[in-house]
Enzyme design. Structure first.
Site, mmCIF file in Angstrom:
data_model
loop_
_atom_site.group_PDB
_atom_site.id
_atom_site.type_symbol
_atom_site.label_atom_id
_atom_site.label_comp_id
_atom_site.label_asym_id
_atom_site.label_seq_id
_atom_site.Cartn_x
_atom_site.Cartn_y
_atom_site.Cartn_z
ATOM 1 N N HIS A 12 -6.155 -63.957 55.046
ATOM 2 C CA HIS A 12 -7.379 -63.499 55.691
ATOM 3 C C HIS A 12 -8.004 -62.372 54.889
ATOM 4 O O HIS A 12 -7.347 -61.734 54.052
ATOM 5 C CB HIS A 12 -7.136 -63.054 57.138
ATOM 6 C CG HIS A 12 -6.201 -61.889 57.296
ATOM 7 N ND1 HIS A 12 -6.530 -60.603 56.940
ATOM 8 C CD2 HIS A 12 -4.935 -61.814 57.801
ATOM 9 C CE1 HIS A 12 -5.532 -59.790 57.216
ATOM 10 N NE2 HIS A 12 -4.539 -60.497 57.722
ATOM 11 N N CYS B 64 0.867 -60.662 56.696
ATOM 12 C CA CYS B 64 -0.094 -61.643 56.214
ATOM 13 C C CYS B 64 -0.433 -61.404 54.746
ATOM 14 O O CYS B 64 -0.080 -60.387 54.155
ATOM 15 C CB CYS B 64 -1.363 -61.596 57.052
ATOM 16 S SG CYS B 64 -1.218 -62.401 58.665
#
Length: 430
Positions: free
Chosen positions: A374, A390
């Site tokens: 992301h 992440c």
């Protein structure tokens, strides 16, 4: 970013629902489903979505696996209608393996959305909204504008929390902003996030097959030496995030130096160079299947089509030790959900030493449960470990990869899950 394993992240409604229902059921039909479709009223060609992130199902019955979600007020095409359990009206086919209950839409004669329409469009800086950070004194958020600074707040915002502002209004001389989550916040308590110009590198088809011919400077000011070694003459310097050529690397006196030009060497520790890697068995090389390789050691990402690298960039992965709650797990997976944006925080983790909340994190692609690719607008540490698990990307890179990978997010949708006809892109972390 990823919440700790002690408590699940408070994600967007869309992702929370996808996590619960996305893989929970087999796609077998329930005991009863009407075998034939029903005609629509004369002139009806589209379904107007009545709420944000409306669930889209893979089959025409309540509890069917999720296929994605749709944007508020968008007009989606209707291809068929049939009765099914769990919907007072009919289930409407709005695309391949995509159904929505008639109760959640308004039938319309309005033309449906163009196939090229995107619920959130690409932008010049990779940021789909104007993002702001809550200042050092914190702030309060309100559902109703008339209640701001007067009534009881609906939410307390801690310093450092991030919000996406989509509208501003002035009331009695004071400016207030409406977040994408429909909360009004005094703008005096917010400071704008600065866009980052950094972006990765497109790789030409005629690039060397065994080594990428470029690297990025990792430090604010990297000295360039005339010879490989700290005793060489300092010729110049290079700035952080600067792309430089990469020719070779040498070990001199126990330190490694990289040549970035004729008579130009820098310490290898002050740059990042991605390495070429063979595809995992899951990739159909003969078909030129797209896949992504994340290298933890170099904090880089390379996107491939078959064996050919097409794009490379810097990333920030999890800062925890391998196997810890905040480490990016090694392994090979496929993207199982794509969302234009998702809220991410750790507010439910009672053991957290510091709380965070980032609203509308852009260009989210989950590949290993709650771990995904992301965009990150709250730091500039790309090339260093930084995240809660992440794979953080510069916004422009996250945007570029979002529209390159599969599954495709159809026109008017805000999220999509793979199907048998549109599988998720392979992501390997090594």
């Amino acid at each position: 970013m990823r919440a700790t394993r002690h408590a699940p992240p408070l994600l967007s409604f869309t992702l929370a629902a996808l996590l619960i229902t996305g893989h929970a059921r087999a796609s077998n039909e329930p005991p009863w489903v009407a075998p034939e479709t029903e005609p629509l009223p004369q002139g009806i060609v589209s379904a107007r979505i009545l709420k944000a992130d409306q669930p889209i199902l893979a089959s025409p019955w309540e509890g069917a696996p999720r296929r994605g979600s749709a944007a508020l007020d968008v007009h989606l095409p209707i291809f068929a209608a049939r009765r099914g359990p769990g919907c007072k009206g009919r289930f409407l086919s709005i695309g391949p393996i995509a159904w929505v209950c008639e109760d959640a839409v308004e039938l319309a004669e309005t033309p449906f959305v163009d196939a090229a329409y995107r619920a959130i469009r690409e932008t010049a800086d990779g940021l789909p909204f104007r993002y702001y950070f809550v200042g050092p004194d914190g702030s309060f958020a309100y559902k109703k504008l008339h209640a701001v600074d007067i009534g009881a707040p609906d939410m307390q915002l801690e310093p450092g929390f991030a919000v996406a502002i989509v509208e501003e209004r002035v009331v009695e001389g004071a400016r207030y902003g409406r977040s994408h989550n429909e909360l009004w916040i005094p703008m005096r308590d917010l400071g704008p996030a600065r866009p980052l110009a950094f972006r990765g590198e497109e790789i030409k088809p005629d690039a060397p097959a065994d080594v990428l011919p470029f690297a990025w400077i990792l430090v604010d000011k990297a000295k360039v030496f005339s010879t490989p070694g700290a005793l060489g003459k300092v010729e110049s310097s290079r700035a952080r995030f600067e792309r430089v050529p990469f020719f070779e690397e040498k070990n001199v006196g126990g330190a490694r130096f990289s040549r970035i030009g004729e008579g130009a060497w820098v310490r290898s520790s002050e740059l990042r160079h991605a390495t070429i890697a063979p595809p995992p068995p899951e990739v159909d090389v003969a078909a030129g299947e797209k896949w992504i390789d994340v290298e933890l050691e170099s904090q880089t990402l390379v996107a491939y089509e078959g064996k050919r690298p097409v794009f490379a960039t810097l990333v920030s992965t999890g800062k925890g030790r391998e196997g810890s709650a905040t480490a990016t797990p090694r392994g090979t997976s496929r993207i199982w959900a794509k969302l234009f944006t998702s809220n991410m925080d750790n507010l439910e983790d009672e053991g957290a030493t510091r709380y965070y909340r980032m609203e509308d994190v852009p260009w989210v692609q989950f590949f290993a449960k709650g771990v995904g690719l992301h965009g990150a607008f709250w730091h500039r540490s790309f090339g260093h470990v930084r995240s809660h698990g992440c794979v953080n990307l510069a916004p422009l890179d996250a945007q570029r990869l979002f529209f390159w990978t599969t599954p495709r997010v159809p026109a008017g949708w805000t999220a999509a899950l793979p199907s048998t006809h549109d599988v998720g892109t392979v992501v390997r972390v090594r």
